[in-house]
Write a protein that holds these residues in place. Structure first.
Motif, PDB file in Angstrom:
ATOM      1  N   SER A  33       0.813  -1.197   0.000  1.00  0.00           N
ATOM      2  CA  SER A  33       0.000   0.000   0.000  1.00  0.00           C
ATOM      3  C   SER A  33       0.850   1.251   0.000  1.00  0.00           C
ATOM      4  O   SER A  33       0.705   2.128   0.829  1.00  0.00           O
ATOM      5  CB  SER A  33      -0.934  -0.023   1.197  1.00  0.00           C
ATOM      6  OG  SER A  33      -0.220  -0.364   2.349  1.00  0.00           O
ATOM      7  N   VAL A  54      -6.409   7.344  -2.199  1.00  0.00           N
ATOM      8  CA  VAL A  54      -7.348   7.094  -1.103  1.00  0.00           C
ATOM      9  C   VAL A  54      -7.395   8.324  -0.206  1.00  0.00           C
ATOM     10  O   VAL A  54      -6.355   8.809   0.243  1.00  0.00           O
ATOM     11  CB  VAL A  54      -6.909   5.865  -0.289  1.00  0.00           C
ATOM     12  CG1 VAL A  54      -7.869   5.597   0.866  1.00  0.00           C
ATOM     13  CG2 VAL A  54      -6.801   4.641  -1.203  1.00  0.00           C
ATOM     14  N   GLN A 149      -2.796   1.306  -4.380  1.00  0.00           N
ATOM     15  CA  GLN A 149      -3.343   2.257  -3.412  1.00  0.00           C
ATOM     16  C   GLN A 149      -2.283   3.304  -3.082  1.00  0.00           C
ATOM     17  O   GLN A 149      -1.147   2.975  -2.763  1.00  0.00           O
ATOM     18  CB  GLN A 149      -3.753   1.550  -2.131  1.00  0.00           C
ATOM     19  CG  GLN A 149      -4.882   0.555  -2.265  1.00  0.00           C
ATOM     20  CD  GLN A 149      -5.168  -0.147  -0.951  1.00  0.00           C
ATOM     21  OE1 GLN A 149      -4.353  -0.100  -0.017  1.00  0.00           O
ATOM     22  NE2 GLN A 149      -6.305  -0.807  -0.860  1.00  0.00           N
ATOM     23  N   LEU A 157      -3.616   5.617   4.339  1.00  0.00           N
ATOM     24  CA  LEU A 157      -3.728   4.166   4.210  1.00  0.00           C
ATOM     25  C   LEU A 157      -3.696   3.475   5.570  1.00  0.00           C
ATOM     26  O   LEU A 157      -4.419   2.504   5.803  1.00  0.00           O
ATOM     27  CB  LEU A 157      -2.615   3.622   3.309  1.00  0.00           C
ATOM     28  CG  LEU A 157      -2.611   4.145   1.867  1.00  0.00           C
ATOM     29  CD1 LEU A 157      -1.471   3.497   1.074  1.00  0.00           C
ATOM     30  CD2 LEU A 157      -3.937   3.896   1.186  1.00  0.00           C
ATOM     31  N   CYS A 162      -5.584  -0.197   5.280  1.00  0.00           N
ATOM     32  CA  CYS A 162      -5.682  -0.621   3.878  1.00  0.00           C
ATOM     33  C   CYS A 162      -4.624  -1.672   3.550  1.00  0.00           C
ATOM     34  O   CYS A 162      -3.474  -1.588   3.998  1.00  0.00           O
ATOM     35  CB  CYS A 162      -5.533   0.585   2.957  1.00  0.00           C
ATOM     36  SG  CYS A 162      -6.859   1.813   3.176  1.00  0.00           S
ATOM     37  N   ASN A 164      -3.013  -4.079   0.315  1.00  0.00           N
ATOM     38  CA  ASN A 164      -2.928  -4.190  -1.138  1.00  0.00           C
ATOM     39  C   ASN A 164      -2.013  -5.324  -1.578  1.00  0.00           C
ATOM     40  O   ASN A 164      -1.535  -5.336  -2.697  1.00  0.00           O
ATOM     41  CB  ASN A 164      -2.440  -2.862  -1.725  1.00  0.00           C
ATOM     42  CG  ASN A 164      -2.754  -2.726  -3.202  1.00  0.00           C
ATOM     43  OD1 ASN A 164      -3.625  -3.395  -3.713  1.00  0.00           O
ATOM     44  ND2 ASN A 164      -2.028  -1.852  -3.876  1.00  0.00           N
TER      45      ASN A 164
END
Length: 474
Positions: A33, A54, A149, A157, A162, A164
Motif C-alpha cells: 500500500s 485514497v 493504493q 492508508l 488498507c 494491497n
C-alpha cells in the motif's frame, strides 16, 4: 507484468443504462500500500496499471464521501496512462463500503465515488449518515491488471487499515481497507445472535446434478463450485454514472440518473456482479441486499454481503480463494501461503490449513471445479441459455459465457498440471465468442498435488475472473 486479454463491452444491467464492464488477466508486482511512484512508466498503449488515491480517514463519513482519484502510475498523468473513468471498460476503478452497526447488527452499503484525477464529480457525493458505533470494510475493484493504493495524505492508508498485497507483490485488481476487522466483528455478532444473515434462498428452476427438476434447490453463493472461476470472490458490485459529454462520474442513484441526461452506467467485472445481476435473476434467486446510504436506502448488494451470505450458507464442498489464484501468487508467480491468507482474511475466509485444503488446495480446487461445475452447467444449460451474457465477446448468452469461462479458468489455474483434462469443448464464432459448448462429465481425480500449477504468464489467456466480464474475470 502479465499482459492480459482486455475486453471492453457494453451490457444492460437490469434494464438500466448501458454499463461498461471489462476484465483483464491479473499480474502483480510493486509494493503493497505505497505510492507506485517507483514503478517504471509504460506507454499509454501498453499500460494496464493505475494508481487510486485514497482520501484521508477513509472509514469516516467524510472520507467515504470524498472522491477517490484515478491516475497513472510512475508519474504518468491520467491522460498519459489511460487511467480515466471514461476508459472504465479497460482501466476503471470502483470502490465499495459495507458498514455494520455494532449495536443493532444492521448492515448498510455505501459506494464511494471514483473520479479521474483533475476532474470534479458530475454530482457531489452524498455524505452518509453513519451509526454512532460501526465498523466498515472498503473493497476495491479494477478493470485493468494492477491497482496501486496511494494515500492522499501520509497516514491515509494506515488510518483505513488498507491492504494491497505483500511487499513486492500486490493482489492486482482487488484490494481492501479494514476487511479483517469488519469480518471479525460480523462473525462475533453472528455467534452472539446480534447479526442476522439470511438463507441463500431456494429455486424451483435449478435442476440438481443428475436429478430431475424439483422445488427448493439451494441458490448458489460465492463459495459454490457451481459458479467459481480462476479467481473467486473478487471485485465489487459498484456501479457509477458517467456523463459522456464531460467525462465526469457520479454515484449511481435514482436522483443522479434523472439529473444527468444521457448518462451511461460503469460497472466492475466481478464474480459478485456475475452472480447478483446475471445468474441469480436467471436461476430464480435473489442476492443479499441492504440499504444503500447514497441512494435513499434503496436495496443493493455488495462483495462483503455476498461473503457473509456464503459463510452463513456454506455448501458441503466450499470454494475458498486458492493458492493458484493469480492474485495470491508471489512476485515470481509461485504459491504464497502468507499472501493467500492475507487475501482470505480481508474477506473473512479461514486461513490455509489441512482442513481448508480438503476442498481448496490448488489441485483439489481444480478437481472440484471440474467435477461440480461441469455437471451443473450441463444440467442447466437450457435455463442458463435464456440469460444475458455479461460479455458477448466471451459467449453469446449466459450459458456459453459460463462454459467458456470454465474452460479458461481450467487453463489459467494450471489444472492440467494435476493430471486433469479440460471438460469443456467450446464452439467459437469468427470473433472468438462461444456460441455452443459440450461437456465431458466423467468424474476426474487429480493425480498430482505438487509441482507447477500455473502456466507461464505468456501462456495465460483471458484475464482473471472479472475478466469474465471478460473471459476470465467474472
Amino acid at each position: 507484468m502479465a499482459l492480459a486479454l482486455l475486453i471492453g463491452i457494453v451490457i444492460v444491467v437490469r434494464g438500466q443504462h448501458s454499463a461498461n464492464i471489462s476484465e483483464t488477466a491479473l499480474g502483480a508486482s510493486a509494493s503493497p500500500s505505497a505510492s507506485s511512484s517507483t514503478t517504471p512508466a509504460t506507454t499509454t498503449a501498453a499500460n494496464v496499471n493505475c494508481d487510486i488515491i485514497v482520501p484521508a480517514n477513509p472509514l469516516s463519513a467524510k472520507g467515504l464521501a470524498t472522491p477517490y482519484q484515478l491516475t497513472g502510475t510512475g508519474g504518468m498523468t491520467a491522460a498519459q496512462s489511460g487511467c480515466t473513468m471514461t476508459n472504465a471498460a479497460s482501466l476503471g476503478a470502483f470502490v465499495q463500503a459495507t458498514i455494520l452497526n455494532t449495536q443493532t447488527g444492521r448492515l448498510y452499503v455505501y459506494d464511494p465515488l471514483v473520479i479521474t484525477q483533475g476532474t470534479t464529480p458530475a454530482v457531489a457525493p452524498t455524505v452518509p449518515v453513519l451509526p454512532r458505533h460501526y465498523v466498515a470494510t472498503i473493497d476495491f475493484g479494477f478493470n485493468g491488471t494492477g491497482l496501486y493504493q496511494v494515500g492522499a495524505t501520509r497516514h491515509a492508508l494506515a488510518q483505513g487499515n488498507c491492504v494491497n498485497g505483500m511487499r513486492g507483490s500486490i493482489f492486482g485488481q482487488q484490494s481492501f481497507c479494514n476487511g479483517t476487522n469488519f469480518f471479525n466483528a460480523a462473525h462475533r455478532m453472528e455467534a452472539e445472535g446480534r447479526l442476522f444473515v439470511p438463507s441463500e434462498g431456494r429455486s424451483s428452476k435449478i435442476i440438481p446434478t443428475g436429478g430431475r427438476l424439483g422445488t427448493g434447490q439451494a441458490c448458489p453463493v460465492t463459495h459454490n463450485f457451481d459458479m467459481v472461476d480462476q479467481d473467486p470472490s473478487d471485485n465489487v458490485t459498484t456501479l457509477y454514472l458517467l456523463n459522456p459529454a464531460t467525462g465526469q462520474t457520479a454515484q449511481n442513484t435514482t436522483a443522479n440518473a434523472a439529473n444527468i441526461p444521457g448518462s451511461t452506467t460503469l460497472a466492475n467485472g466481478s464474480d459478485n456482479t456475475l452472480l447478483d445481476l446475471f445468474m441469480d435473476p436467471t436461476l430464480g434467486c435473489t442476492p443479499f441486499q441492504v440499504a444503500d446510504l447514497a441512494n435513499n436506502n434503496q436495496p443493493t448488494s455488495s462483495q462483503a454481503l455476498d461473503e457473509l451470505l456464503a459463510e452463513k450458507n456454506e455448501p458441503n464442498i466450499r470454494a475458498l480463494v486458492p493458492e493458484n489464484d493469480e492474485m495470491t501468487l508471489d512476485g515470481q508467480g509461485q504459491f504464497d501461503v502468507a499472501k493467500t491468507n492475507l487475501y482470505r482474511m480481508e474477506l473473512g475466509q479461514p486461513l490455509v490449513s489441512a482442513q481448508t485444503n480438503v476442498s481448496s488446495s490448488p489441485a483439489v480446487f481444480c478437481q472440484n471445479m471440474v467435477n461440480i461445475q461441469t455437471p451443473f452447467l450441463a444440467a442447466n444449460q437450457t435455463l442458463l441459455a435464456t440469460g444475458q451474457s455479461p460479455v458477448t465477446a466471451v459467449g453469446n448468452n449466459l450459458f456459453t459465457f459460463l462454459a467458456n469461462r470454465l474452460s479458461m479458468s481450467f487453463t489459467n489455474l494450471g489444472c492440467q498440471n494435476f493430471g486433469l483434462t479440460d471438460p469443456v469443448t467450446v464452439t467459437l464464432d469468427g470473433n472468438g465468442a462461444a456460441t455452443a459448448a459440450t461437456f465431458t462429465t466423467t468424474v476426474q481425480k487429480a493425480s498430482s498435488t505438487s509441482g507447477p500449477t500455473v502456466p507461464s504468464r505468456g501462456q495465460r489467456h483471458g484475464r482473471h475472473h472479472h475478466q469474465y466480464m471478460n473471459p476470465s474475470g467474472m
